[in-house]
Design a protein around this motif. Structure first.
Motif, short mmCIF file in Angstrom:
data_model
loop_
_atom_site.label_atom_id
_atom_site.label_comp_id
_atom_site.label_asym_id
_atom_site.label_seq_id
_atom_site.Cartn_x
_atom_site.Cartn_y
_atom_site.Cartn_z
N ILE A 93 19.21 14.97 -2.99
CA ILE A 93 20.62 14.61 -3.22
C ILE A 93 21.07 15.10 -4.59
O ILE A 93 22.14 15.70 -4.75
CB ILE A 93 20.82 13.08 -3.09
N GLY A 94 20.23 14.88 -5.62
CA GLY A 94 20.59 15.30 -6.99
C GLY A 94 20.80 16.79 -7.09
O GLY A 94 21.79 17.27 -7.67
N VAL A 95 19.86 17.56 -6.51
CA VAL A 95 19.97 19.02 -6.58
C VAL A 95 21.19 19.50 -5.78
O VAL A 95 21.93 20.40 -6.20
CB VAL A 95 18.67 19.68 -6.03
N THR A 96 21.43 18.87 -4.61
CA THR A 96 22.58 19.25 -3.79
C THR A 96 23.89 18.97 -4.52
O THR A 96 24.85 19.75 -4.41
CB THR A 96 22.56 18.51 -2.43
N ILE A 97 23.94 17.87 -5.28
CA ILE A 97 25.15 17.56 -6.06
C ILE A 97 25.45 18.71 -7.04
O ILE A 97 26.58 19.20 -7.12
CB ILE A 97 24.98 16.22 -6.83
N LEU A 98 24.41 19.15 -7.78
CA LEU A 98 24.62 20.23 -8.75
C LEU A 98 25.00 21.53 -8.04
O LEU A 98 25.88 22.27 -8.49
CB LEU A 98 23.34 20.45 -9.57
N SER A 99 24.34 21.79 -6.91
CA SER A 99 24.61 23.02 -6.16
C SER A 99 26.05 23.03 -5.63
O SER A 99 26.77 24.02 -5.77
CB SER A 99 23.62 23.12 -5.00
N GLN A 100 26.46 21.89 -5.04
CA GLN A 100 27.81 21.80 -4.46
C GLN A 100 28.88 21.86 -5.56
O GLN A 100 29.92 22.48 -5.39
CB GLN A 100 27.94 20.50 -3.67
N PHE A 140 21.20 26.03 -14.57
CA PHE A 140 20.31 27.11 -14.13
C PHE A 140 18.90 26.91 -14.69
O PHE A 140 17.90 27.07 -13.96
CB PHE A 140 20.88 28.47 -14.59
N THR A 141 18.81 26.55 -15.97
CA THR A 141 17.50 26.30 -16.58
C THR A 141 16.78 25.17 -15.86
O THR A 141 15.58 25.25 -15.58
CB THR A 141 17.68 25.94 -18.08
N LEU A 142 17.52 24.10 -15.56
CA LEU A 142 16.95 22.96 -14.84
C LEU A 142 16.42 23.40 -13.47
O LEU A 142 15.30 23.02 -13.08
CB LEU A 142 18.03 21.88 -14.66
N SER A 143 17.18 24.22 -12.76
CA SER A 143 16.74 24.66 -11.42
C SER A 143 15.48 25.51 -11.52
O SER A 143 14.56 25.37 -10.71
CB SER A 143 17.86 25.43 -10.70
N CYS A 144 15.41 26.39 -12.53
CA CYS A 144 14.20 27.23 -12.71
C CYS A 144 12.99 26.37 -13.05
O CYS A 144 11.89 26.59 -12.52
CB CYS A 144 14.43 28.27 -13.81
N ASN A 145 13.18 25.39 -13.93
CA ASN A 145 12.07 24.50 -14.29
C ASN A 145 11.56 23.71 -13.10
O ASN A 145 10.35 23.55 -12.89
CB ASN A 145 12.49 23.53 -15.41
N LEU A 146 12.49 23.21 -12.28
CA LEU A 146 12.10 22.46 -11.09
C LEU A 146 11.39 23.38 -10.09
O LEU A 146 10.43 22.95 -9.42
CB LEU A 146 13.33 21.82 -10.43
N LEU A 147 11.85 24.64 -9.97
CA LEU A 147 11.15 25.60 -9.09
C LEU A 147 9.75 25.89 -9.60
O LEU A 147 8.80 26.00 -8.80
CB LEU A 147 11.95 26.90 -9.00
N LYS A 148 9.58 26.01 -10.94
CA LYS A 148 8.24 26.23 -11.51
C LYS A 148 7.32 25.06 -11.21
O LYS A 148 6.16 25.23 -10.83
CB LYS A 148 8.35 26.44 -13.03
N GLN A 149 7.88 23.83 -11.37
CA GLN A 149 7.08 22.63 -11.06
C GLN A 149 6.69 22.62 -9.59
O GLN A 149 5.54 22.34 -9.24
CB GLN A 149 7.88 21.36 -11.37
N ALA A 150 7.66 22.97 -8.74
CA ALA A 150 7.40 22.94 -7.30
C ALA A 150 6.36 23.99 -6.91
O ALA A 150 5.46 23.72 -6.11
CB ALA A 150 8.69 23.19 -6.53
N LYS A 181 19.03 27.32 -3.31
CA LYS A 181 20.49 27.44 -3.18
C LYS A 181 21.17 27.20 -4.52
O LYS A 181 22.15 27.87 -4.87
CB LYS A 181 21.01 26.43 -2.15
N LEU A 182 20.66 26.22 -5.29
CA LEU A 182 21.24 25.93 -6.61
C LEU A 182 21.07 27.14 -7.53
O LEU A 182 22.02 27.55 -8.21
CB LEU A 182 20.57 24.69 -7.21
#
Length: 1075
Positions: free
Chosen positions: A127-134, A171-181, A202-203
């Protein structure tokens, strides 16, 4: 539909009800159904978006907080409900981006809003990531998909502020979360973890796809290949780990998610060049090419069509954003170009797989081939090795596809003209690289196909299917030969290449002779269209001033076919026109393309390329041209016949044909009336035939209609071509007065049939159009007045009868009524502004022709709803241009109209001021200027106590005084457009504005104070000064000198106001974008 209409009505009533907010909350709290929750979310979105009676700030903050809490406490809502609520949050945040509460921008803490979601369960994370993406997506939607109730400039300011304050952090947050994932061993079979990774990708994509500088108005376009990343983002791209992250993800996640990763890589590969210095760019490109090489070496995921498509886009960006000289310096370039070439060849051979992706591969090779003459690097580019392989793969795969398509009944790509043309344009450049190899291949394949074709035609055992296959192969070869000839670049071509072109041209012309000789028995439509495409390319390159007459191509044509020079080749072309029109007259695509291929607006196209020298007269003397000028009858050209036409609208090509003939006739016509009469004989006979039919009570109505429609289309072509006084006067004397009554009778009889009336009305509109001052009557001639009488009669006859049709269904209203009305408006405008009639004589001598025409215009206008005036572009253009002429020259007539008519006209001007069509908007400004000037003069006259010449002037003044709000609204509209919108026609807007201000000085003062007070306190003084400077040195009159000074002041005013508002809303870092 009735139930749907009822439901929509109920929804509107629900949204507009005073207690809508509390009802929505009840639905969300207690609603047992997901659909009731969706209804609540949708209604709340409408509430927060409305511009009239907007919700107070506190209420919007409460809704925002409520939505976030609701999503946090209910992570397992139906997906469409969650989506609607997130959309609601994004909409509130966007529209409230500049709203302050106690010096705090309350809607900007977006990352803080979602942090609690990211620290919870996987469902909450999604939900959090979708909020930022939307939210990123919503704020980026500035163009066509944006909420249209808010001006474009406001959207752009929000988008710029969001870019500067939040986007990089997201964008930085999305990259960091992708690295963690990617660091964890994600179980991608788990639906929620799979969903989280998809939302993160998507974000990232939404951040990279952001319109950073407000240039991408059309998202469907792939031409804007540069991503304008801000300078402050440099660190993310200088660090190779960002690029590596996405390449690693591609190889470690399921193929269903890979297209999203590749979409991100396409954007990263497209980062603007100026973000790096040369060394940094080389390093970045090296990592990018390594990643591409790794994908090509491990192509397991590429059979998926979505993956394949995105990867082709990635390859295309390698050349669109980097130079060949930079690519060849990459360490593994030889290996990479070999892999790309193999991938391209394999892709082209599998022509049935993902045909829409081939465009990107051909685009890559086109750009590479075009760069060869300019590359300065010492490293070998190896394109001389691989480009011929790509050319060969394309050509052979297209030929091999023909048999399979016919055998399996597949869709033929040749039927998609746009796609074929696009690929041929790309091949024209690719094929010119190592042109000797391309020509040798084409000659070999063409000779094989042509020989087989001839053998099949001569054989008694051949089947129609075998012949069709060979014709299909020859069709591709003719298209491709046309394309490579069209790719000739004059400064880069050699005599040897021109000689090779000659070999190819000879073969196509020999094939044409063969197919033309068979047309009496059979013909192939696709092959004929390919021939026309070939002629178009040949004409573009080898006919005209720029071609040396000693060209090796002409030498070869002379040796093989006896065509010694350009004029002989033109003779062949015109012979082909005659053949096509003779045998393909009933085939609309070939007839239309034949006529348009050889016709240009400025001149018959064959002559347009040689009109700079004496060949024009030589061309007209050719036997083929003379044959057309002397034999334009249905006996020789079947499309000029009336019996076999399936539809009246199919006759449109006749206008083009006669425009071309008319221009050829004019070359030698001069004042030779006998030659003109001779040319017009077939049309004279047709008119006499129609007159004969109409004079009897019983006649074949369909035959009469067909004969008449064909005739008026022919005449319109001739009238359009005759743009000189001498020739046009011959035509005028021929048609008036002898045949005008027939046109009037046709309107009376068939007013309800637009297929019949529209061509007649268009002919009349053409006849009254004073193009190139061709309508100049002698001083003793009454013909100008007589021509206007006929025009008035036709408009009145058509207008009064068309109004008897009553209510026409919405889906038919344009074709049945509005199209004819639009042509009448254009006709009236042409005759009123033609400058060959003195309209004062009509009232002087008691002639009601002018009054009848103008009264019919008013009746027609009042029968059209305002919305239709702007919904149909041709109608709006003809109406507003006519209104401009009426307000300029016939203001006394406008002033004499009834109050409700005056209000209708003023309303239409008011709505037209905000039209998207600049031509309409400019016309409205001009009309408004004439009206305002007229009003100002009447007021000035009344204050000076001068007697008014007509009582109607007082009446008009009285109407305006009774309804001041109309003029005031237009003043407000014009001022708002100039200050707040992207004003494309500032000069036109400035002309009526001064008059509007002088007529409404008190209202203008109130408007000015309102605009000043809406600014932040620290900007109010500057805005007030802008308005002071606007009226600096302006006097209370509308003299030209005063108007010009005001226009200059307005230009300065707009610039200063925009600068002031930019600084007050963009924030501190707005100018750090590209530094």
């Amino acid at each position: 539909t009735a139930v749907r209409h009822q439901a929509e009505k109920a929804l509107v009533e629900f949204t507009n009800s005073p207690d809508c907010l509390s009802k929505c909350q009840l639905l969300l709290e207690r609603g047992s159904s997901s659909y009731s929750q969706l209804l609540a979310a949708t209604c709340l979105s409408k509430l927060v978006s409305r511009t009239s009676n907007p919700l107070p700030l506190e209420q919007r903050i409460d809704i925002r907080n409520y939505v976030l809490n609701y999503l946090a406490t209910r992570p397992k809502l139906a997906a469409f409900v969650t989506q609607a609520l997130i959309q609601l949050y994004a909409r509130i945040t966007k529209l409230g981006w500049f709203d302050c509460q106690k010096d705090d921008y309350v809607f900007r803490n977006v990352i803080a809003d979602v942090t609690r979601f990211l620290q919870d369960s996987v469902e909450h994370c999604i939900i959090g990531v979708t909020i930022l993406s939307q939210l990123t997506n919503e704020i980026n939607q500035v163009g066509f998909y944006a909420d249209t109730t808010h001006p474009l400039t406001k959207h752009r300011k929000i988008a710029s502020s969001f870019r500067d304050s939040s986007l990089f952090d997201i964008f930085t947050l999305s990259c960091n979360l992708l690295k963690q994932a990617s660091g964890k061993n994600l179980n991608l079979n788990d639906e929620s973890q799979h969903g989280l990774l998809m939302q993160l990708l998507k974000l990232s994509y939404n951040c990279l796809n952001y319109d950073f500088i407000g240039t991408s108005t059309d998202e469907s376009s792939d031409d804007l290949c540069t991503v304008q990343i801000p300078t402050s983002w440099r660190s993310a791209f200088l660090d190779s780990s960002t690029l590596q992250l996405f390449f690693n993800l591609y190889h470690s996640i399921p193929p269903s998610l890979s297209p999203l990763v590749l979409s991100c890589l396409v954007q990263i590969a497209s980062v603007r060049r100026s973000l790096f210095n040369n060394a940094e760019r080389a390093k970045f490109l090296s990592h990018l090419v390594d990643g591409v090489k790794r994908i090509l070496a491990n192509p397991q995921c590429l059979p998926d069509p979505n993956n394949y498509h995105e990867f082709c886009r990635l390859l295309a960006r390698l050349k669109s954003n980097y130079q060949l000289g930079e690519l060849v310096k990459v360490e593994n370039y030889p290996e990479v170009i070999r892999l790309i070439a193999n991938f391209t060849v394999t892709s082209l051979q599998h022509w049935e797989f993902a045909p829409n992706s081939v465009h990107y591969l051909l685009s890559l090779w086109q750009r590479l081939a075009a760069s060869v003459p300019y590359v300065k690097a010492t490293e070998p580019h190896l394109l001389e090795t691989y480009t011929p392989e790509v050319t060969k793969a394309y050509i052979t795969s297209r030929l091999e596809s023909v048999h399979v398509i016919l055998r399996d009944g597949l869709e033929d790509p040749l039927d998609d003209a746009g796609l074929v043309q696009q690929q041929l344009d790309q091949l024209s450049t690719i094929g010119r690289c190592e042109y000797e190899k391309t020509c040798a291949l084409l000659v070999q394949l063409f000779d094989q196909a042509a020989q087989t074709y001839q053998e099949l035609l001569q054989s008694t055992n051949s089947t129609p299917a075998d012949i069709t296959v060979q014709e299909g192969r020859l069709t591709w070869l003719v298209y491709i030969i046309g394309a490579v000839i069209g790719g000739r670049v004059s400064f880069a071509s050699t005599d040897e290449q021109d000689a090779m072109d000659g070999e190819l041209v000879c073969r196509v012309l020999q094939l044409m002779n063969l197919t033309d000789s068979r047309l009496a028995q059979a013909g192939n439509e696709r092959l004929e269209l390919a021939m026309l495409s070939f002629f178009e390319q040949f004409r573009k390159i080898y006919i005209g001033d720029q071609v040396q007459k000693s060209s090796k191509l002409y030498r070869r044509l002379s040796e093989v076919l006896g065509l010694n020079d350009e004029t002989m080749v033109l003779s062949v072309f015109i012979g082909k026109i005659i053949t096509n029109l003779k045998y393909w007259g009933q085939c609309e695509p070939i007839t239309s393309k034949t006529l348009h291929s050889f016709y240009l607006p400025d001149f018959f196209s064959l002559t347009s390329h040689v009109c700079t020298y004496s060949s024009v007269r030589k061309l007209v003397k050719l036997s083929a041209v003379q044959f057309m000028l002397n034999n334009h009858t249905s006996e020789h050209f079947s499309f000029l016949g009336v019996n076999n036409q399936s539809n009246l609208s199919d006759m449109r090509c006749r206008t083009t044909f006669y425009t071309a003939l008319g221009r050829l006739l004019m070359v030698d016509l001069g004042e030779d009336e006998d030659q003109f009469e001779q040319f017009m004989l077939p049309l004279t006979a047709a008119f006499e035939a129609v007159a004969q039919m109409l004079s009897t009570n019983t006649f074949n109505e369909q035959e009469a209609k067909r004969t008449l429609v064909g005739l008026v289309r022919d005449l319109r072509g001739i009238a359009f071509a005759f743009n000189a006084k001498t020739s046009f006067m011959m035509l005028f004397d021929w048609i008036y007065p002898s045949y005008m009554p027939i046109l009037q009778r046709a309107i009376e009889l068939w007013y309800h049939d637009p297929a019949c009336t529209t061509p007649v009305l268009k002919l009349m509109a053409e006849l009254v159009h004073n193009r190139s001052q061709r309508l100049q009557f002698d001083v003793s001639s009454p013909n100008g007045i007589l021509l206007f009488r006929e025009t008035s009669k036709m408009i009145t006859t058509y207008g009064n009868r068309i109004l008897t049709l009553g209510e026409v269904p919405k889906d038919q209203v344009y074709g049945v009524k509005l199209k004819g009305v639009s042509v009448c408006f254009a006709m009236l405008k042409a005759v009123l502004s033609g400058n060959y009639v003195n309209f004062g004589v009509f009232r002087l001598y008691g002639d009601d022709a002018l009054d009848n025409a103008l009264q019919t215009f008013i009746k027609l206008l009042l029968s059209i709803p305002h919305s239709d005036l702007l919904d149909y572009p041709k109608l709006s253009q003809s109406f507003y241009s006519l209104l401009e002429v009426l307000t300029q020259d016939h203001m006394n007539f406008i002033a004499s109209l009834e109050p409700h008519v005056v209000m209708y006209i003023l309303s239409s001007i008011s709505e037209g001021l905000t039209a998207l069509d600049t031509m309409v908007c400019t016309g409205c400004c001009s009309s408004l200027d004439h009206i305002v000037t007229y009003l100002f003069k009447q007021l000035s006259r009344s204050t000076k106590k001068r007697p008014t010449p007509m009582a109607t002037d007082d009446r008009f003044l009285h109407i305006m005084q009774q309804h001041p709000e109309m003029i005031q609204q237009m003043l407000s509209t014009v001022l708002n457009i100039i200050i707040f919108e992207d004003c494309r026609n500032q000069w036109s807007m400035s002309r009526p504005l001064l008059g509007l201000i002088l007529l409404n000085e008190k209202y203008f003062a109130d408007l000015r104070n309102s605009i000043v007070n809406s600014q932040p306190p620290e900007k109010q003084q500057a805005m007030h000064l802008c308005f002071e400077n606007l009226m600096e040195g302006i006097e209370r009159n509308l003299l030209t000198k005063n108007r010009d000074r005001f226009t200059q002041n307005l230009s300065v005013f707009r610039r200063e106001v925009n600068d002031s508002m930019k600084n007050s809303t963009y924030g501190v870092n707005s100018n750090d974008m590209m530094s």
